[in-house]
Structure formats: structure tokens, C-alpha cells
Design an enzyme around this catalytic site. Structure first.
Site, mmCIF file in Angstrom:
data_model
loop_
_atom_site.group_PDB
_atom_site.id
_atom_site.type_symbol
_atom_site.label_atom_id
_atom_site.label_comp_id
_atom_site.label_asym_id
_atom_site.label_seq_id
_atom_site.Cartn_x
_atom_site.Cartn_y
_atom_site.Cartn_z
ATOM 1 N N LYS A 118 0.829 -1.203 0.000
ATOM 2 C CA LYS A 118 0.000 0.000 0.000
ATOM 3 C C LYS A 118 0.872 1.265 0.000
ATOM 4 C CE LYS A 118 -2.363 -2.344 -0.862
ATOM 5 N NZ LYS A 118 -3.121 -2.415 -2.119
ATOM 6 N N ARG A 131 3.540 13.629 -14.560
ATOM 7 C CA ARG A 131 3.156 13.531 -15.970
ATOM 8 C C ARG A 131 2.000 14.476 -16.304
ATOM 9 N NH1 ARG A 131 1.197 8.019 -16.836
ATOM 10 N NH2 ARG A 131 1.436 8.400 -19.064
ATOM 11 N N LYS A 133 -1.096 14.379 -15.311
ATOM 12 C CA LYS A 133 -2.341 13.664 -15.562
ATOM 13 C C LYS A 133 -3.337 14.014 -14.453
ATOM 14 C CE LYS A 133 -0.807 11.204 -19.112
ATOM 15 N NZ LYS A 133 -1.401 11.246 -20.469
ATOM 16 N N HIS A 141 -9.653 8.300 -6.238
ATOM 17 C CA HIS A 141 -8.288 7.780 -6.331
ATOM 18 C C HIS A 141 -7.493 8.085 -5.057
ATOM 19 C CE1 HIS A 141 -4.375 6.866 -8.269
ATOM 20 N NE2 HIS A 141 -3.948 7.886 -7.545
ATOM 21 N N HIS A 144 -9.019 6.422 -1.848
ATOM 22 C CA HIS A 144 -8.795 4.980 -1.857
ATOM 23 C C HIS A 144 -7.372 4.644 -1.410
ATOM 24 C CE1 HIS A 144 -8.029 1.018 -3.935
ATOM 25 N NE2 HIS A 144 -9.106 0.751 -3.243
ATOM 26 N N LYS A 199 -10.681 -2.241 -19.949
ATOM 27 C CA LYS A 199 -10.444 -1.383 -18.792
ATOM 28 C C LYS A 199 -11.638 -1.365 -17.837
ATOM 29 C CE LYS A 199 -9.326 3.341 -17.373
ATOM 30 N NZ LYS A 199 -9.076 4.738 -17.800
ATOM 31 N N THR A 203 -13.039 -2.231 -12.999
ATOM 32 C CA THR A 203 -13.999 -1.679 -12.039
ATOM 33 C C THR A 203 -15.051 -2.718 -11.679
ATOM 34 O OG1 THR A 203 -13.686 0.506 -13.053
ATOM 35 C CG2 THR A 203 -15.560 0.245 -11.576
ATOM 36 N N GLN A 206 -13.520 -4.974 -9.226
ATOM 37 C CA GLN A 206 -13.433 -4.288 -7.937
ATOM 38 C C GLN A 206 -14.771 -4.318 -7.207
ATOM 39 O OE1 GLN A 206 -11.792 -0.622 -9.600
ATOM 40 N NE2 GLN A 206 -9.998 -0.827 -8.283
#
Length: 266
Positions: A118, A131, A133, A141, A144, A199, A203, A206
Site C-alpha cells: 500500500k 506527468r 495527468k 483515487h 482509496h 479497462k 472496475t 473491484q
């Protein structure tokens, strides 16, 4: 009310295992890491990159993804062997091994390897910042990543190594193998516009993961002779509900709502 009492009693007790592996002796080191992470990804990092070109980290990220895949595959293999072999898990009521058990060291380091992973996961957000992004650095994100690290610490500090949480981590390892395989494959297809076709199924997996964790937590709470796993099941089940809501919302907006045709206005 009973749940509140359980929480107060749980947080007030001393660590059950005298063996304190690195970063697990107190809350301070982990909280400092999380504070530094949050300040960098939300304030310092974006400010530093504001007038700079994005860094080309493709080589570094490929190595990172391969390392994560191998790390998680190794955890999966050793965890499966441990649960079905020397750990002799009773999945109706999963308990920590006693301190004098011949495989207690196995249990400690296998559980710790998940906590350490983690920490490594935080680098993913750092790469996003460098980068530029920014779209990837969503509330989901960041929340989590921060939650997973701190809750892993809390579990090891207050509950000990292994036990009910060990099985919960097992499902997350499976998701990570799939997720970092996707990231690596994406890095090999940099000339392809858009996301890879599978992709969205990350999810889905998950959500299945959180559904299994919630179901098993409810099952554990129904066992009258399993008080040792009660608090772990309450926490795991509760956060699973939160993540099911958050990831369902993400899936809807990313893969359902975005695909709906826009009505033309005459």
C-alpha cells in the site's frame, strides 16, 4: 450502540502482538507519510509542474508496473498456500494464529507485505502529478490510496497480523494483478488512442471484490462463536458499502452516462 462500544474498546486496547515490524510501532510515521503524500499531490506537485512540461516516465512506469505484477502474484501464491496449508483457515471464523505457532512468522510477514504494498501504491499518484495527468487524481483515487494504507496500519496495530483481514486483502491482491497488468499493457500500446477494451472490467472486478468482502463479513457476524473477528468484519463490511457506492458512481459516469447519445436541440 453495541457497535460504538466495540469501536471504543477496540481503539483503547494495546497492540496484541509484541512484534512491531517497520512503521508499525506508532501512528506517527504513517500519518506523516500520508500528510506528505496529500500535500504533494494536491498542492506542491501541481504547483511545481504548473509551468513545466510533463516528465517522460514511460521507462520508469513500465518497471514499476512489472514490479507490482510480480509482487502481487508472489503475495497471491504465498497467501493461497498459507490459507489452505499451514494457516489451516476456517473460513467460517478466521482467527489470528497464536504467538507461539510455528508459522506465526509467516503470518506476520505475509500480512506486512500487503501493508508495504500500500506504500508502494502511493507512487502511482506521484507519477500522475509528474506527468500532469491531473484528471486521474480524483477524490476516489486519493481517498482509496490513503484509506487503504491507513486502515492496513490500523488493522495490524490494533488487531494483529493475519486473521479475518488477511482474507479480505487476498481479494484486493487479485484486483491489483489485473490492474497493473492493464497499466503495463497500456504502456506498450501508446500509439493506440483511447483505453483498452477491457479497462471497464477492472472496475467490475473491484465491485465484485467489495461484494464478496461484504457478504463474507455479514456471514462472519452471524457466527455466535466468533467474537475475535467481529470488529474486523464490521469495519470491512462498512467500508465495502462505501466503496461499492463510490465505484458504482464512477462506473456509471465513466462507462454508462458517457455512452448515452446527446440529444440534439432544434
Amino acid at each position: 450502540m453495541a457497535m460504538l462500544v466495540d469501536i471504543v474498546n477496540f481503539l483503547g486496547k494495546s497492540p496484541p502482538d509484541p512484534v512491531r515490524l517497520p512503521l508499525l510501532s506508532s501512528h506517527k510515521p504513517v500519518l506523516m507519510i500520508l500528510a506528505t503524500y496529500l500535500v504533494f499531490v494536491k498542492l506542491v506537485g501541481p504547483k511545481l509542474m504548473e509551468n513545466r512540461k510533463p516528465f517522460d516516465l514511460r521507462g520508469v512506469i513500465k518497471v514499476y508496473n512489472i514490479m507490482q505484477i510480480l509482487y502481487n502474484v508472489a503475495m497471491f501464491v504465498f497467501a493461497t498456500h498459507f490459507m489452505l496449508g499451514p494457516g489451516a483457515f476456517n473460513f467460517r471464523c478466521i482467527k489470528n494464529l497464536p504467538p507461539d505457532h510455528s508459522y506465526k512468522t509467516w503470518e506476520r510477514w505475509l500480512t506486512y507485505s500487503y501493508f508495504f504494498n500500500k506504500l508502494l501504491d502511493l507512487l502511482e499518484t506521484v507519477f500522475f502529478v509528474l506527468r500532469k495527468k491531473d484528471r486521474q487524481i480524483s477524490f476516489l483515487h486519493v481517498f482509496h490510496h490513503m484509506y487503504m494504507l491507513y486502515f492496513s496500519f490500523m488493522y495490524l496495530y490494533y488487531y494483529g497480523y493475519g486473521g479475518h483481514g488477511f482474507l479480505m486483502c487476498f481479494f484486493n491482491v487479485i484486483v491489483h494483478i489485473m490492474m497493473y497488468t492493464y497499466y503495463y499493457q497500456s504502456s506498450l500500446n501508446k500509439d493506440v488512442k483511447g483505453d483498452l477494451w477491457w479497462k471497464k472490467y477492472i472496475t467490475v472486478v473491484q465491485l465484485i471484490q467489495f461484494g464478496i468482502i461484504l457478504g463474507h463479513s455479514i456471514y462472519t457476524l452471524q457466527q455466535p462463536d466468533c467474537p475475535s473477528a467481529r470488529f474486523s468484519a464490521i469495519c470491512a463490511g462498512g467500508i465495502s458499502i462505501v466503496f461499492i457506492i463510490l465505484f458504482s458512481n464512477f462506473y456509471y459516469h465513466a462507462y454508462i452516462k458517457s455512452q448515452k447519445p446527446v440529444k440534439k436541440v432544434d
